[in-house]
Enzyme design. Structure first.
Site, PDB file in Angstrom:
ATOM      1  CE  LYS A 176       3.659   0.483  11.737  1.00 49.99           C
ATOM      2  NZ  LYS A 176       2.897   1.568  11.320  1.00 49.99           N
ATOM      3  CG  ASP A 178       1.932  -1.398   9.585  1.00 48.57           C
ATOM      4  OD1 ASP A 178       1.389  -0.257   9.408  1.00 48.57           O
ATOM      5  OD2 ASP A 178       2.730  -1.763   8.655  1.00 48.57           O
TER       6      ASP A 178
HETATM    7  N1  LIG Z   1      -4.215  -1.121   8.793  1.00 51.66           N
HETATM    8  C1  LIG Z   1      -3.268   0.352   9.609  1.00 51.66           C
HETATM    9  O1  LIG Z   1      -4.223   0.518  10.152  1.00 51.66           O
HETATM   10  C2  LIG Z   1      -2.775   1.299   9.078  1.00 51.66           C
HETATM   11  C3  LIG Z   1      -1.517   1.267   7.661  1.00 51.66           C
HETATM   12  N2  LIG Z   1      -0.658   2.232   7.584  1.00 51.66           N
HETATM   13  C4  LIG Z   1       0.071   1.999   6.373  1.00 51.66           C
HETATM   14  O2  LIG Z   1      -0.559   1.413   5.014  1.00 51.66           O
HETATM   15  C5  LIG Z   1       0.169   1.040   4.499  1.00 51.66           C
HETATM   16  C6  LIG Z   1      -0.722  -0.053   4.049  1.00 51.66           C
HETATM   17  O3  LIG Z   1      -0.696  -1.107   5.599  1.00 51.66           O
HETATM   18  P1  LIG Z   1      -2.100  -2.377   4.922  1.00 51.66           P
HETATM   19  O4  LIG Z   1      -2.884  -1.978   4.080  1.00 51.66           O
HETATM   20  O5  LIG Z   1      -2.748  -2.221   6.743  1.00 51.66           O
HETATM   21  O6  LIG Z   1      -1.571  -3.470   5.728  1.00 51.66           O
HETATM   22  P2  LIG Z   1      -1.839  -4.777   4.126  1.00 51.66           P
HETATM   23  O7  LIG Z   1      -0.897  -5.962   4.659  1.00 51.66           O
HETATM   24  O8  LIG Z   1      -3.374  -5.141   4.372  1.00 51.66           O
HETATM   25  O9  LIG Z   1      -1.125  -4.465   2.916  1.00 51.66           O
HETATM   26  C7  LIG Z   1      -0.808  -4.043   2.153  1.00 51.66           C
HETATM   27  C8  LIG Z   1      -0.442  -3.592   1.082  1.00 51.66           C
HETATM   28  O10 LIG Z   1       0.666  -3.298  -0.034  1.00 51.66           O
HETATM   29  C9  LIG Z   1       0.583  -4.378  -0.386  1.00 51.66           C
HETATM   30  N3  LIG Z   1       2.294  -3.956  -0.816  1.00 51.66           N
HETATM   31  C10 LIG Z   1       3.604  -4.575  -0.111  1.00 51.66           C
HETATM   32  N4  LIG Z   1       4.593  -4.008  -0.143  1.00 51.66           N
HETATM   33  C11 LIG Z   1       4.786  -3.361  -1.415  1.00 51.66           C
HETATM   34  C12 LIG Z   1       5.615  -3.150  -2.619  1.00 51.66           C
HETATM   35  N5  LIG Z   1       6.799  -3.057  -2.012  1.00 51.66           N
HETATM   36  N6  LIG Z   1       4.993  -2.370  -3.564  1.00 51.66           N
HETATM   37  C13 LIG Z   1       3.494  -2.449  -3.597  1.00 51.66           C
HETATM   38  N7  LIG Z   1       2.531  -3.019  -2.924  1.00 51.66           N
HETATM   39  C14 LIG Z   1       3.389  -3.205  -1.664  1.00 51.66           C
HETATM   40  C15 LIG Z   1       0.861  -5.339   0.056  1.00 51.66           C
HETATM   41  O11 LIG Z   1       0.385  -6.279  -1.396  1.00 51.66           O
HETATM   42  C16 LIG Z   1      -0.522  -5.134   0.190  1.00 51.66           C
HETATM   43  O12 LIG Z   1      -1.604  -5.453  -1.003  1.00 51.66           O
HETATM   44  C17 LIG Z   1       1.122   0.502   5.271  1.00 51.66           C
HETATM   45  O13 LIG Z   1       2.217   1.594   5.125  1.00 51.66           O
HETATM   46  C18 LIG Z   1       0.533   0.689   6.404  1.00 51.66           C
HETATM   47  O14 LIG Z   1       2.079   1.358   7.669  1.00 51.66           O
HETATM   48  C19 LIG Z   1      -0.864   3.570   8.313  1.00 51.66           C
HETATM   49  C20 LIG Z   1      -2.457   3.677   9.165  1.00 51.66           C
HETATM   50  C21 LIG Z   1      -2.736   2.786   9.696  1.00 51.66           C
HETATM   51  O1  LIG Z   2      -3.926   0.927  15.508  1.00 50.17           O
HETATM   52  C1  LIG Z   2      -2.757   1.158  15.639  1.00 50.17           C
HETATM   53  O2  LIG Z   2      -2.725   1.515  17.103  1.00 50.17           O
HETATM   54  C2  LIG Z   2      -1.606   0.958  14.610  1.00 50.17           C
HETATM   55  C3  LIG Z   2      -1.368   1.796  13.309  1.00 50.17           C
HETATM   56  C4  LIG Z   2      -0.212   2.274  12.354  1.00 50.17           C
HETATM   57  O3  LIG Z   2       0.436   1.254  12.874  1.00 50.17           O
HETATM   58  C5  LIG Z   2      -0.097   3.288  12.373  1.00 50.17           C
HETATM   59  O4  LIG Z   2      -1.026   4.062  12.183  1.00 50.17           O
HETATM   60  O5  LIG Z   2       0.653   3.255  11.277  1.00 50.17           O
END
Ligand SMILES: NC(=O)C1=CN([C@@H]2O[C@H](COP(=O)(O)OP(=O)(O)OC[C@H]3O[C@@H](n4cnc5c(N)ncnc54)[C@H](O)[C@@H]3O)[C@@H](O)[C@H]2O)C=CC1
Ligand SMILES: O=C(O)CCC(=O)C(=O)O
Length: 451
Positions: free
Chosen positions: A130, A170
């Protein structure tokens, strides 16, 4: 017997905390995994004598670097970037990049540690890593984001590669940022390789990668519900976040017959009693990724909804919940409120959104509870499929990818049943995911000897 053999869990954790001072998120993630692994390895001497758990909880390496960039006003700004390469026992390091002011070494170490087990669960050959920076893309112009991404990659490029370490998106890193970073990698190295995933379709990206995490978390929820003869039809869902994972989870829950009541961001949550239907979800997606606005603006667009500032949505009564924002956004009291209001299934779209107290509440209440490392693995799984497509220099069809995602999520669910069944009527999915992920990585490490 070596002095470090067969220590108990509190002693092991004391050592972890001593070696990682000021890193609460990392210690929390190690504790959550160790609570299950200690039981599992009790009678497995090789895992003890080879110190496997301790080795997985010590990253292979941590790279940290300065990222200088110039803002639109001509000021020189200085940020810190990292890549944590946790473990490559079963494949190249793989995991996202996070740009957010809250990023610290502890946060990235916990994410890389979790990623190691998650990637193993997918069944694809990917190790865990990461990265990120304490850079806040919010309020920055496109040009500023571009200059930051280029500067970040100018340092990172020497540590990554299609067979070495393959970052992706992420929090704060989506298609725009991946484009800027891939462009800079290509420019510096003069190579067009699959060094990043989540790329645009025009330059080697995979269909359904943007949808995969949120869809996958919903498929996992569906698999859990099926064990109790249920499906999503007519169920009320509370979802946090409003980014990539949250909006795609909301989309799939709605498509499968559920009603999504909430979305949130760091300023608060919106509650729409009519349900956030597909048209409203499209509005949120556009608002977040193009207008780059706040979720509170939803209320002006859809006045029957309300916005609650400074709060999370866990007090809204629901049948199922999908925390899809960030770590430690669902605490012990929130978990108690969800259970008291009748919520009987939780699928974590985010990484470690539920703190340890909350995890214990869900386990004690024996509700269906899927930890992020199992439930949100669909994103990295399709990233793995993007790597395969890049190696083949081909693009697979959408129907084939959709089926593979369904199959991979069903496979992870099966692994959780296999290692997490506690009784005829209860599966501890946290335990199942931890043991299944650990076993695969641990057995590869045993094969390598002491390295
Ligand atoms: N994008 C991906 O493919 C993956 C993401 N994740 C996890 O999913 C979660 C969300 O990631 P994404 O949707 O990709 O990011 P993103 O940047 O698209 O969205 C993040 C969201 O979380 C909100 N947020 C951030 N900090 C916050 C806080 N302190 N309190 C409340 N809301 C908050 C933001 O306003 C936004 O709506 C993270 O934990 C990330 O590690 C897990 C697996 C894969
Ligand atoms: O697609 C990836 O390699 C990253 C996905 C990721 O950051 C996660 O699973 O938390």
């Amino acid at each position: 017997m070596a002095i470090t053999d067969h220590v108990d869990l509190p002693t092991f954790m004391e050592g972890v905390r001593k070696r990682n001072p000021g890193q609460p998120e990392f210690c929390q993630a190690v504790q959550e995994v160790s609570e299950d692994i200690f039981d599992f390895i009790e009678d497995k001497e090789a895992y003890h004598s080879q110190q496997i758990l301790r080795r997985i909880a010590e990253p292979d390496r941590i790279i940290s670097f300065r990222v200088c960039w110039e803002d639109d006003a001509g000021n020189i700004r200085v940020q810190r970037g990292w890549r944590v390469q946790n473990n490559n026992a079963i494949g190249p390091y793989k995991g996202g990049i996070r740009f957010h002011p809250s990023v610290t070494e502890s946060v990235l170490k916990f994410l890389a540690f979790e990623q190691t087990f998650k990637n193993a669960l997918t069944g694809l050959p990917m190790g865990g890593g990461k990265g990120g920076a304490n850079f806040n893309p919010k309020g920055k112009s496109d040009r500023e984001v571009m200059r930051f991404c280029q500067s970040f990659m100018t340092e990172l490029y020497r540590h990554v590669g299609a067979d070495v370490d393959v970052p992706a998106g992420d929090i704060g890193v989506g298609a725009r940022e991946i484009g800027y970073m891939f462009g800079q990698y290509k420019r510096i190295t003069n190579q067009f390789t699959g060094v990043l995933t989540g790329k645009g379709l025009e330059y080697g990206g995979s269909l359904i990668r943007p949808e995969a995490t949120g869809y996958g978390a919903t498929y996992f929820l569906q698999n859990m519900l099926a064990t109790r003869g249920r499906d999503l039809t007519g169920l009320n869902a509370v979802i946090s976040g409003s980014g990539n994972v949250a909006t795609h989870a909301a989309e799939k829950v709605t498509q499968l017959g559920g009603k999504v009541l909430t979305l949130s961001d760091s300023a608060g949550f919106i509650h729409d009693p009519d349900g956030i239907d597909l048209e409203k979800i499209d509005w949120v997606k556009h608002h977040k990724t193009h207008t780059r606005g706040r979720i509170s603006d939803y209320v002006a667009q859809y006045p029957r909804a309300s916005f609650t500032a400074g709060k999370t949505p866990w007090g809204v009564p629901c049948d199922v919940a999908l925390p899809c924002a960030t770590q430690n956004e669902l605490l012990g009291d929130d978990a108690r409120a969800l259970v008291a209001n009748g919520c009987f299934a939780v699928s974590e779209g985010a990484n470690m959104p539920t703190d340890l107290a909350g995890v214990h509440v869900f386990k004690d209440a024996r509700i269906l509870f899927a930890p992020g490392k199992a439930a949100n693995a669909g994103g990295v799984a399709v990233s793995g499929l993007e790597m395969s497509q890049n190696s083949e220099r081909r693009s697979w069809k959408e129907a084939e990818l959709q089926q593979l995602l369904l199959d991979i999520m069903a496979g992870i669910h099966e692994s959780c049943l296999r290692y997490g069944r506690v009784s005829d009527d209860y599966v501890d999915y946290v335990k199942g995911a931890n043991i299944a992920g650990f076993k695969k990585v641990a057995d590869a490490m045993l094969a390598y000897g002491v390295v």
